[in-house]
Structures are given as C-alpha cells and as structure tokens.
Motif scaffolding. Sequence first.
Motif, PDB file in Angstrom:
ATOM      1  N   LEU A  66      26.761  26.719  77.713  1.00  0.00           N
ATOM      2  CA  LEU A  66      26.597  24.912  77.361  1.00  0.00           C
ATOM      3  C   LEU A  66      27.792  24.318  77.954  1.00  0.00           C
ATOM      4  N   LEU A  67      29.134  24.722  78.167  1.00  0.00           N
ATOM      5  CA  LEU A  67      29.873  23.767  78.946  1.00  0.00           C
ATOM      6  C   LEU A  67      29.518  23.595  80.126  1.00  0.00           C
ATOM      7  N   ALA A  68      28.935  24.585  80.932  1.00  0.00           N
ATOM      8  CA  ALA A  68      28.620  24.288  82.125  1.00  0.00           C
ATOM      9  C   ALA A  68      27.431  23.588  82.383  1.00  0.00           C
ATOM     10  N   ARG A 375      33.203  33.034  82.403  1.00  0.00           N
ATOM     11  CA  ARG A 375      33.895  33.032  80.973  1.00  0.00           C
ATOM     12  C   ARG A 375      34.439  31.526  80.936  1.00  0.00           C
ATOM     13  N   ALA A 376      34.994  30.821  82.082  1.00  0.00           N
ATOM     14  CA  ALA A 376      35.560  29.668  81.936  1.00  0.00           C
ATOM     15  C   ALA A 376      34.624  28.558  81.732  1.00  0.00           C
ATOM     16  N   GLY A 377      33.400  28.745  81.880  1.00  0.00           N
ATOM     17  CA  GLY A 377      32.414  27.730  81.921  1.00  0.00           C
ATOM     18  C   GLY A 377      32.065  26.972  83.316  1.00  0.00           C
ATOM     19  N   ASN A 378      32.354  27.734  84.305  1.00  0.00           N
ATOM     20  CA  ASN A 378      32.023  27.377  85.522  1.00  0.00           C
ATOM     21  C   ASN A 378      30.875  27.683  86.298  1.00  0.00           C
ATOM     22  N   ALA A 379      30.020  26.808  86.644  1.00  0.00           N
ATOM     23  CA  ALA A 379      28.922  27.254  87.456  1.00  0.00           C
ATOM     24  C   ALA A 379      28.796  27.165  88.670  1.00  0.00           C
ATOM     25  N   ALA A 380      28.229  28.171  89.242  1.00  0.00           N
ATOM     26  CA  ALA A 380      28.126  28.136  90.812  1.00  0.00           C
ATOM     27  C   ALA A 380      26.561  28.545  91.273  1.00  0.00           C
ATOM     28  N   GLU A 381      25.795  27.800  92.041  1.00  0.00           N
ATOM     29  CA  GLU A 381      24.631  28.274  92.523  1.00  0.00           C
ATOM     30  C   GLU A 381      24.590  29.571  93.250  1.00  0.00           C
TER      31      GLU A 381
END
Length: 388
Positions: A66-68, A375-381
């Motif tokens: 949700l953060l991401a 886990r840190a809320g970082n999103a990568a395509e």
Amino acid sequence: MRSRAWRLAFLASLYIGFEGCGHARAVGAAAAAPPAPPAPPAEIDVTLFLIGDAGGPAPPDSEPVLLALRAAAAAVPHAVIVFLGDNVYPDGIPDSAAPNRATAERTLTQELHVLESSGARGFFVPGNHDWASMGPGGWDAIRRQERFVGARGDAHVTFLPGGGCPGPAVVDVGHVVRLVALDTQWWLQEGPKPAGRTSSCPTRSEGDVIDSVRAAVHTAGTRAVVVVGHHPPASGGAHGGHFGWRDHVFPLRNLKSWLWIPLPLIGSAYPIARAEGISSQDISSRAYARMRVALDSAFAGARPLIYAGGHDHTLQVIAGTSTRYVLVSGSGTFGHSDRVAALDSTRFARDASGFMRVEFLRDGRARLGVLIVDRAGNAAEEFGLWLN
C-alpha cells in the motif's frame, strides 16, 4: 486394505508428478523479453492501478504494497485505483459488536487512506472474503463494507456494485476507458443474496446480468473496456487447480503457513479434491464454470481489452479468449503470495507481492506494467507490455 493403500500411493505420486511435468510450469521470474518502451507521459489520459487481496491486517501506514501504491498513484495525474476484492481479511466487516470489528475497520481505512493521500479516484469491488468468507451472513457483511466506504463522504471513492447486487456497474473514466464492475461472489454465494422478484437490484437473475454486461461492452464505442471482478476466468494458481508438491506433503500450510507437518498420501486428498472442483471458489467447480461460460457469452462479438481480478495471490498476465487479456493481480498484501504455474497462454507470472498499472493513452493505446514491491515499500516494474 494394503493393496488399496498402494493404489492411493501410486495415484498420489502420479498426481504430484503431473503437477511438476505437465503443461503448467512453475515461474519465478519474467520470461526473457525486450522491455516495452515507456508510455509518453504527456499523452496519458488515465493511469489505472489494479490491486487485489489487499485486506491483510497491518499496523497503520506500514503495509509495503500500500505504501508503494500510494507513492505510484500520487506521482501521476488522473490516477484511478481499483481494489479487486478481499478488501478485508478474513471475514469482511463484522457486526459492530464483534471483537474484531476495530481490526477490520483499520484494515479498510488503510486502503481508503491510499486514495485520500494520493488524490486518486478509487473503486472497491467485492471478494469472497468480503462476503463474510462465503458465510450465511455475507450479504450483511458486504453492505456493512459499502456503508463504511460511503461514510467517508468522498465522492471520488465508490463501492461497486452496491447493495450486494451482481452488477454490472458501468463507469466511464477519462475519455478512453469504460470500467464494468461485477460482484462475482454473487454467482457463487450459497447463503442469502439479492435475487429474484424480491430483489431491489437492477439485475435480479443471471440472465439479467449477462444481458446488461453484453449491453455495456457493445455500447462502449471506441473506449477500451476493462471488466473488474474478484474471480478471474483463468489462473495458474491454486484456484486454477495448480498445486505443487508442498501442497501434497504439507497440506496444513493452507491453514497456517507455519504448520510444516508432513502428511504424505493423506495430504494429497486436499489438492486433488480442490482440482476436482469441491470448492465453488475454484475454477474447476460447477458454479464457477457456469459463471465463466455465461460471461464468455456476454463478451462474444465485442471482446473487452482486459478482465482484471485477484483471488489467487499472484501476479499473472494471460492471453485471454473471450477477453484480450486476463490480469490476475491478487498480491496486494506483502508476503501473502502463493505458488503460480505458467499456462500455455501465460505471458508473465510471479509469486511476488505487488500490483499492476495500465496507462491509457489518448489515441487508444494501452501499456501494462507489473510492479513488484519489496519489504521497504519500493516498487519496480518487472514486466511491461503494450496491450494494443
């Protein structure tokens, strides 16, 4: 008795072997393919985010997915987020006197906060767990969730379809997209639900639903049709009948992830029964098959671009038959992902947490991106594809 035991052992071993050696194959990463070029930002009309099964309890503002999602939606104009069901685990919104009511409210509030803080327009679609986990009080639970969403007083956030009705609820978004929202659990629910002459819903029968869906897709004109409902028509996950050897040997992990108690042979009864359609929540069941066939008939002659669902806790991009693409985006709770296999029609599949993004351009083109969250809320395509 001994010969029967040996026979069961032989059948179980064959079944496990077929799971590992059949057409479906386990997928841990995207297939090697050149990345799709990015969409020109100035030409994007609507950015649609698709996230399912995001209702796992977590402390406020700490759920990585949700953060991401909040960051991704806040970074683009004209963002629309669709929560694809199972918005509150495990049993939806219980009665106000229930001891777990506060936890359920906190879970749904987290999702609502994503919309409020990002400025995105939002839609909530019901899932089977939102219907009190398919229980007899499901209709009441789904209406409680709708009331809770509506009580926020935000005109940009909508629960669709409303009232426990099957839908379709049709919303045109921007200049190029038509959303057709379905409550697919209505088809599978065995307890009370609005149907028949006493129903106040616009559609009171399965036939009414299909006629209305057909009208919605056939009158879309040049808009790209995106059908959203919790249950997907195809999947390489457990609800699609695809189980691994761990499901046969450690079946209790389907109840609690930490129950690593080996039950060989006996454990195979669970996945075999699931694959044979013992649960209405599985694609192989008679009720699910009836729903799929009915929707296929509604899409005939005017294939939607996308059917998006959750249900299986995976990320899958599948070339469809009655729709151009089936997107399974059911990994909205971090760490709550399951084994997935690649079907012959699979373009991408991962057992990872994340969500999907579809950018619709003003000229009618659409680009899909599958985003994996850490886990840190970082999103990568991890996977991108031009859909048309």
